[in-house]
Design an enzyme around this catalytic site. Structure first.
Site, PDB file in Angstrom:
ATOM      1  N   SER A   1     -32.561 -34.846 -28.834  1.00 20.36           N
ATOM      2  CA  SER A   1     -32.501 -34.052 -29.809  1.00 20.36           C
ATOM      3  C   SER A   1     -33.964 -33.058 -30.576  1.00 20.36           C
ATOM      4  O   SER A   1     -34.788 -33.791 -30.216  1.00 20.36           O
ATOM      5  CB  SER A   1     -32.891 -34.579 -31.286  1.00 20.36           C
ATOM      6  OG  SER A   1     -32.527 -33.437 -32.534  1.00 20.36           O
TER       7      SER A   1
ATOM      8  N   TYR B   1     -33.414 -41.178 -38.987  1.00 20.33           N
ATOM      9  CA  TYR B   1     -33.006 -41.067 -37.845  1.00 20.33           C
ATOM     10  C   TYR B   1     -34.039 -40.003 -36.537  1.00 20.33           C
ATOM     11  O   TYR B   1     -33.443 -40.281 -35.443  1.00 20.33           O
ATOM     12  CB  TYR B   1     -32.134 -39.592 -37.660  1.00 20.33           C
ATOM     13  CG  TYR B   1     -31.322 -39.081 -36.465  1.00 20.33           C
ATOM     14  CD1 TYR B   1     -30.311 -39.051 -36.150  1.00 20.33           C
ATOM     15  CD2 TYR B   1     -31.757 -37.162 -36.163  1.00 20.33           C
ATOM     16  CE1 TYR B   1     -29.951 -38.470 -34.778  1.00 20.33           C
ATOM     17  CE2 TYR B   1     -31.421 -36.730 -35.312  1.00 20.33           C
ATOM     18  CZ  TYR B   1     -30.199 -37.948 -34.630  1.00 20.33           C
ATOM     19  OH  TYR B   1     -29.777 -36.696 -33.872  1.00 20.33           O
TER      20      TYR B   1
ATOM     21  N   LYS C   1     -35.237 -41.725 -32.136  1.00 18.26           N
ATOM     22  CA  LYS C   1     -34.519 -40.989 -31.299  1.00 18.26           C
ATOM     23  C   LYS C   1     -36.126 -40.569 -30.250  1.00 18.26           C
ATOM     24  O   LYS C   1     -35.652 -41.067 -28.688  1.00 18.26           O
ATOM     25  CB  LYS C   1     -34.446 -38.839 -31.867  1.00 18.26           C
ATOM     26  CG  LYS C   1     -33.043 -38.602 -32.122  1.00 18.26           C
ATOM     27  CD  LYS C   1     -32.317 -39.180 -30.708  1.00 18.26           C
ATOM     28  CE  LYS C   1     -30.326 -39.120 -31.105  1.00 18.26           C
ATOM     29  NZ  LYS C   1     -29.220 -39.311 -30.795  1.00 18.26           N
TER      30      LYS C   1
HETATM   31  P1  NAD Z   1     -20.490 -37.662 -33.462  1.00 14.91           P
HETATM   32  O1  NAD Z   1     -20.415 -38.452 -34.922  1.00 14.91           O
HETATM   33  O2  NAD Z   1     -19.214 -36.600 -33.875  1.00 14.91           O
HETATM   34  O3  NAD Z   1     -20.252 -38.879 -32.001  1.00 14.91           O
HETATM   35  C1  NAD Z   1     -21.186 -40.178 -32.387  1.00 14.91           C
HETATM   36  C2  NAD Z   1     -20.154 -41.160 -31.702  1.00 14.91           C
HETATM   37  O4  NAD Z   1     -20.336 -41.980 -31.638  1.00 14.91           O
HETATM   38  C3  NAD Z   1     -18.885 -41.031 -32.863  1.00 14.91           C
HETATM   39  O5  NAD Z   1     -17.557 -40.999 -32.184  1.00 14.91           O
HETATM   40  C4  NAD Z   1     -18.754 -42.740 -33.251  1.00 14.91           C
HETATM   41  O6  NAD Z   1     -18.055 -43.241 -33.762  1.00 14.91           O
HETATM   42  C5  NAD Z   1     -19.925 -43.189 -32.524  1.00 14.91           C
HETATM   43  N1  NAD Z   1     -20.466 -44.402 -32.259  1.00 14.91           N
HETATM   44  C6  NAD Z   1     -21.353 -44.283 -33.334  1.00 14.91           C
HETATM   45  N2  NAD Z   1     -22.388 -45.335 -33.926  1.00 14.91           N
HETATM   46  C7  NAD Z   1     -21.274 -46.785 -32.236  1.00 14.91           C
HETATM   47  C8  NAD Z   1     -21.718 -47.666 -32.099  1.00 14.91           C
HETATM   48  N3  NAD Z   1     -22.324 -48.476 -32.785  1.00 14.91           N
HETATM   49  N4  NAD Z   1     -20.843 -48.132 -30.674  1.00 14.91           N
HETATM   50  C9  NAD Z   1     -19.510 -47.538 -30.643  1.00 14.91           C
HETATM   51  N5  NAD Z   1     -19.736 -45.977 -31.186  1.00 14.91           N
HETATM   52  C10 NAD Z   1     -20.544 -45.696 -31.546  1.00 14.91           C
HETATM   53  O7  NAD Z   1     -21.525 -36.400 -33.441  1.00 14.91           O
HETATM   54  P2  NAD Z   1     -22.452 -35.723 -32.015  1.00 14.91           P
HETATM   55  O8  NAD Z   1     -22.653 -34.687 -32.975  1.00 14.91           O
HETATM   56  O9  NAD Z   1     -20.989 -36.073 -30.812  1.00 14.91           O
HETATM   57  O10 NAD Z   1     -23.302 -36.648 -31.382  1.00 14.91           O
HETATM   58  C11 NAD Z   1     -23.563 -37.281 -30.384  1.00 14.91           C
HETATM   59  C12 NAD Z   1     -24.401 -37.404 -30.212  1.00 14.91           C
HETATM   60  O11 NAD Z   1     -25.957 -36.299 -30.191  1.00 14.91           O
HETATM   61  C13 NAD Z   1     -25.711 -38.563 -31.394  1.00 14.91           C
HETATM   62  O12 NAD Z   1     -26.294 -39.508 -30.240  1.00 14.91           O
HETATM   63  C14 NAD Z   1     -26.279 -37.750 -31.899  1.00 14.91           C
HETATM   64  O13 NAD Z   1     -27.626 -37.653 -32.702  1.00 14.91           O
HETATM   65  C15 NAD Z   1     -26.520 -36.747 -30.390  1.00 14.91           C
HETATM   66  N6  NAD Z   1     -27.309 -35.138 -30.963  1.00 14.91           N
HETATM   67  C16 NAD Z   1     -26.551 -34.594 -32.026  1.00 14.91           C
HETATM   68  C17 NAD Z   1     -26.508 -33.227 -32.572  1.00 14.91           C
HETATM   69  C18 NAD Z   1     -25.326 -32.523 -33.197  1.00 14.91           C
HETATM   70  O14 NAD Z   1     -26.123 -31.503 -33.669  1.00 14.91           O
HETATM   71  N7  NAD Z   1     -24.384 -32.913 -33.217  1.00 14.91           N
HETATM   72  C19 NAD Z   1     -28.181 -32.376 -32.642  1.00 14.91           C
HETATM   73  C20 NAD Z   1     -28.780 -32.986 -31.690  1.00 14.91           C
HETATM   74  C21 NAD Z   1     -28.406 -34.666 -31.376  1.00 14.91           C
HETATM   75  C1  UD1 Z   2     -30.349 -31.014 -38.055  1.00 11.60           C
HETATM   76  C2  UD1 Z   2     -30.994 -32.074 -38.275  1.00 11.60           C
HETATM   77  C3  UD1 Z   2     -31.576 -32.661 -36.975  1.00 11.60           C
HETATM   78  C4  UD1 Z   2     -30.724 -33.670 -36.313  1.00 11.60           C
HETATM   79  C5  UD1 Z   2     -29.984 -31.982 -36.296  1.00 11.60           C
HETATM   80  C6  UD1 Z   2     -28.134 -32.296 -35.301  1.00 11.60           C
HETATM   81  C7  UD1 Z   2     -32.633 -32.124 -40.536  1.00 11.60           C
HETATM   82  C8  UD1 Z   2     -34.002 -30.948 -41.255  1.00 11.60           C
HETATM   83  N1  UD1 Z   2     -32.462 -31.886 -39.312  1.00 11.60           N
HETATM   84  O1  UD1 Z   2     -30.816 -30.387 -37.870  1.00 11.60           O
HETATM   85  O2  UD1 Z   2     -32.880 -34.233 -37.407  1.00 11.60           O
HETATM   86  O3  UD1 Z   2     -31.254 -33.583 -34.524  1.00 11.60           O
HETATM   87  O4  UD1 Z   2     -29.718 -31.748 -37.331  1.00 11.60           O
HETATM   88  O5  UD1 Z   2     -27.660 -33.256 -36.449  1.00 11.60           O
HETATM   89  O6  UD1 Z   2     -31.777 -32.633 -41.563  1.00 11.60           O
HETATM   90  N2  UD1 Z   2     -28.900 -25.096 -44.175  1.00 11.60           N
HETATM   91  C9  UD1 Z   2     -27.624 -24.501 -45.194  1.00 11.60           C
HETATM   92  N3  UD1 Z   2     -26.805 -24.926 -46.112  1.00 11.60           N
HETATM   93  C10 UD1 Z   2     -26.662 -26.743 -45.457  1.00 11.60           C
HETATM   94  C11 UD1 Z   2     -26.343 -27.057 -44.251  1.00 11.60           C
HETATM   95  C12 UD1 Z   2     -27.801 -26.806 -43.671  1.00 11.60           C
HETATM   96  O7  UD1 Z   2     -28.632 -23.721 -45.558  1.00 11.60           O
HETATM   97  O8  UD1 Z   2     -25.634 -26.835 -46.500  1.00 11.60           O
HETATM   98  C13 UD1 Z   2     -29.052 -24.598 -43.044  1.00 11.60           C
HETATM   99  C14 UD1 Z   2     -30.389 -25.752 -42.920  1.00 11.60           C
HETATM  100  O9  UD1 Z   2     -31.099 -25.606 -43.576  1.00 11.60           O
HETATM  101  C15 UD1 Z   2     -30.778 -25.448 -41.581  1.00 11.60           C
HETATM  102  C16 UD1 Z   2     -29.632 -24.992 -40.711  1.00 11.60           C
HETATM  103  O10 UD1 Z   2     -28.749 -24.091 -41.799  1.00 11.60           O
HETATM  104  O11 UD1 Z   2     -32.034 -23.980 -41.218  1.00 11.60           O
HETATM  105  C17 UD1 Z   2     -29.249 -25.592 -39.781  1.00 11.60           C
HETATM  106  O12 UD1 Z   2     -28.760 -26.718 -40.625  1.00 11.60           O
HETATM  107  P1  UD1 Z   2     -28.119 -27.885 -39.212  1.00 11.60           P
HETATM  108  O13 UD1 Z   2     -26.875 -27.973 -38.897  1.00 11.60           O
HETATM  109  O14 UD1 Z   2     -27.846 -29.261 -40.458  1.00 11.60           O
HETATM  110  O15 UD1 Z   2     -28.927 -28.466 -38.733  1.00 11.60           O
HETATM  111  P2  UD1 Z   2     -31.288 -28.669 -38.207  1.00 11.60           P
HETATM  112  O16 UD1 Z   2     -31.109 -29.234 -40.408  1.00 11.60           O
HETATM  113  O17 UD1 Z   2     -31.371 -27.834 -37.373  1.00 11.60           O
END
Ligand code: NAD
Ligand code: UD1
Length: 324
Positions: free
Chosen positions: A125, A150, A154
């Site tokens: 991330s 969190y 990472k």
């Molecule tokens: P998500 O929660 O939709 O998917 C994660 C999946 O992992 C889920 O299906 C959950 O059931 C499964 N899981 C959790 N713990 C587990 C375990 N112990 N054993 C087996 N399965 C398990 O989240 P996502 O948005 O799809 O994110 C996927 C990955 O990408 C995560 O590692 C997250 O940190 C990373 N990531 C996501 C974002 C984002 O904005 N969505 C941004 C940066 C990084």
């Molecule tokens: C967040 C996490 C980041 C993580 C990523 C994906 C924080 C500080 N960072 O990123 O660690 O990897 O999600 O899971 O939480 N916002 C609003 N109202 C809301 C929700 C969000 O205004 O109800 C704003 C936030 O202030 C931000 C933007 O929307 O400026 C995006 O927020 P979000 O989707 O949570 O992502 P990040 O904060 O960038």
């Protein structure tokens, strides 16, 4: 064709990756404990592709489960998405985050080593970068201390993977640092469907649009053109294609660790995203302006040149597509 294992593959990002891998003729295996997802997403992917996904319900915190899995199944490459991802929850429940994300990853690494599966792509991330770094963020930008548990998981997994590669044990690893993936497959058969209250902006905008939750903009007093914070939103299908490109690369690479930022390479503000969403969907909803959220940066966006050059990755979806 090669078999790709996606841990956490029933989740938001994993299911989109499964879809794009199947479209590119890879075979897909998913393991997931369904703690934040259901098999509906996998059923949708099967329906869209007419292909089968092999699925085993299981938990990466369980070493025996992982060892048994790798003993039975022949896997060419692992995409490691499983983990917990909600920042606020990680502050409330740090142990759960370290256990799921760190112990889970260590178990996976151990099982892969035991069965000589040495190709791994990791979901990292933008949160790993130091908050004081200049924008855009490069892969070489400084890594921070982590703003919350969190983020610290990472950062730690990044370091564990680097140490593993340094130990010259034949690993090929790609670390993908995602910026803000949003949207869903254009079929609308799969998308972001978290259990409980969402944390991220786009699912909250969706809920505001459907009138199931009120939206608060966290801060409109930042030093940005409209006062709201700026992020690098990019389409989850582009993100998924970035994984397909990474699989293609890693299947050829040897003994290496590569890091790539995946983002659009440009930022837009919270208010801009809300406006685009309302325009493109011809819908109006109320929102309020609240305080800044603790730990939020005013501006965060990627330099994505490296992924373009080395993975041949080119995001194609626009902000309109993300909101439609
Ligand atoms: P998500 O929660 O939709 O998917 C994660 C999946 O992992 C889920 O299906 C959950 O059931 C499964 N899981 C959790 N713990 C587990 C375990 N112990 N054993 C087996 N399965 C398990 O989240 P996502 O948005 O799809 O994110 C996927 C990955 O990408 C995560 O590692 C997250 O940190 C990373 N990531 C996501 C974002 C984002 O904005 N969505 C941004 C940066 C990084
Ligand atoms: C967040 C996490 C980041 C993580 C990523 C994906 C924080 C500080 N960072 O990123 O660690 O990897 O999600 O899971 O939480 N916002 C609003 N109202 C809301 C929700 C969000 O205004 O109800 C704003 C936030 O202030 C931000 C933007 O929307 O400026 C995006 O927020 P979000 O989707 O949570 O992502 P990040 O904060 O960038």
């Amino acid at each position: 064709m090669e078999i790709i294992l996606i841990t956490g593959g029933a989740g938001y990002i994993g299911s989109h990756i499964a879809l794009e891998l199947l479209k590119s003729k890879f075979n897909v295996f998913v393991i997931d404990n369904l703690s934040n997802s259901s098999t509906n997403s996998l059923n949708a992917v099967e329906k869209l592709t007419g292909k089968k996904i092999s699925f085993e319900e299981g938990d990466i915190r369980n070493q025996d489960f992982l060892d048994q899995f790798f003993k039975i199944h022949s896997i060419d490459c692992v995409i490691h998405c499983a983990g917990l991802k909600a920042v606020a929850e990680s502050i409330q429940k740090p142990y759960e985050y370290y256990e799921n994300n760190i112990i889970g990853s260590l178990n996976l690494i151990k099982a892969m080593k035991n069965y000589s599966v040495k190709k791994l792509i990791f979901s990292s991330s933008a949160t790993v970068y130091d908050e004081n770094e200049k924008m855009p963020l490069f892969e070489t930008s400084a890594i921070g201390q982590g703003q919350n548990p969190y983020a610290r998981t990472k950062i730690m997994i990044d370091k564990i993977l680097q140490d593993e590669v340094m130990s010259s044990s034949n690993w090929s690893i790609i670390v993908l640092r995602y910026f803000n993936p949003v949207g869903n497959d254009p079929s609308c058969l799969l998308g972001e469907d978290p259990k409980g209250i969402p944390n991220n902006l786009m699912p909250l905008i969706n809920q505001a649009a459907f009138n199931t939750r009120k939206l608060t903009v966290f801060g409109a007093d930042y030093d940005t053109p409209d006062g709201s914070a700026i992020r690098d939103y990019f389409h989850v299908s582009d993100l998924a294609i970035g994984h397909v490109n990474s699989v293609q690369k890693i299947l050829q690479d040897k003994n290496d660790l590569k890091i790539f930022n995946l983002g659009l390479g440009q930022g837009i503000s919270v208010l801009q995203l809300i406006n685009i969403y309302q325009d493109i969907n011809d819908i109006k909803f109320d929102y309020s302006i609240g305080d800044r959220r603790l730990g939020d940066l005013p501006i965060c966006y990627a330099e994505n040149k490296l992924a373009k050059q080395e993975l041949g990755w080119q995001p194609i979806f626009t902000h309109h597509d993300m909101c439609k």
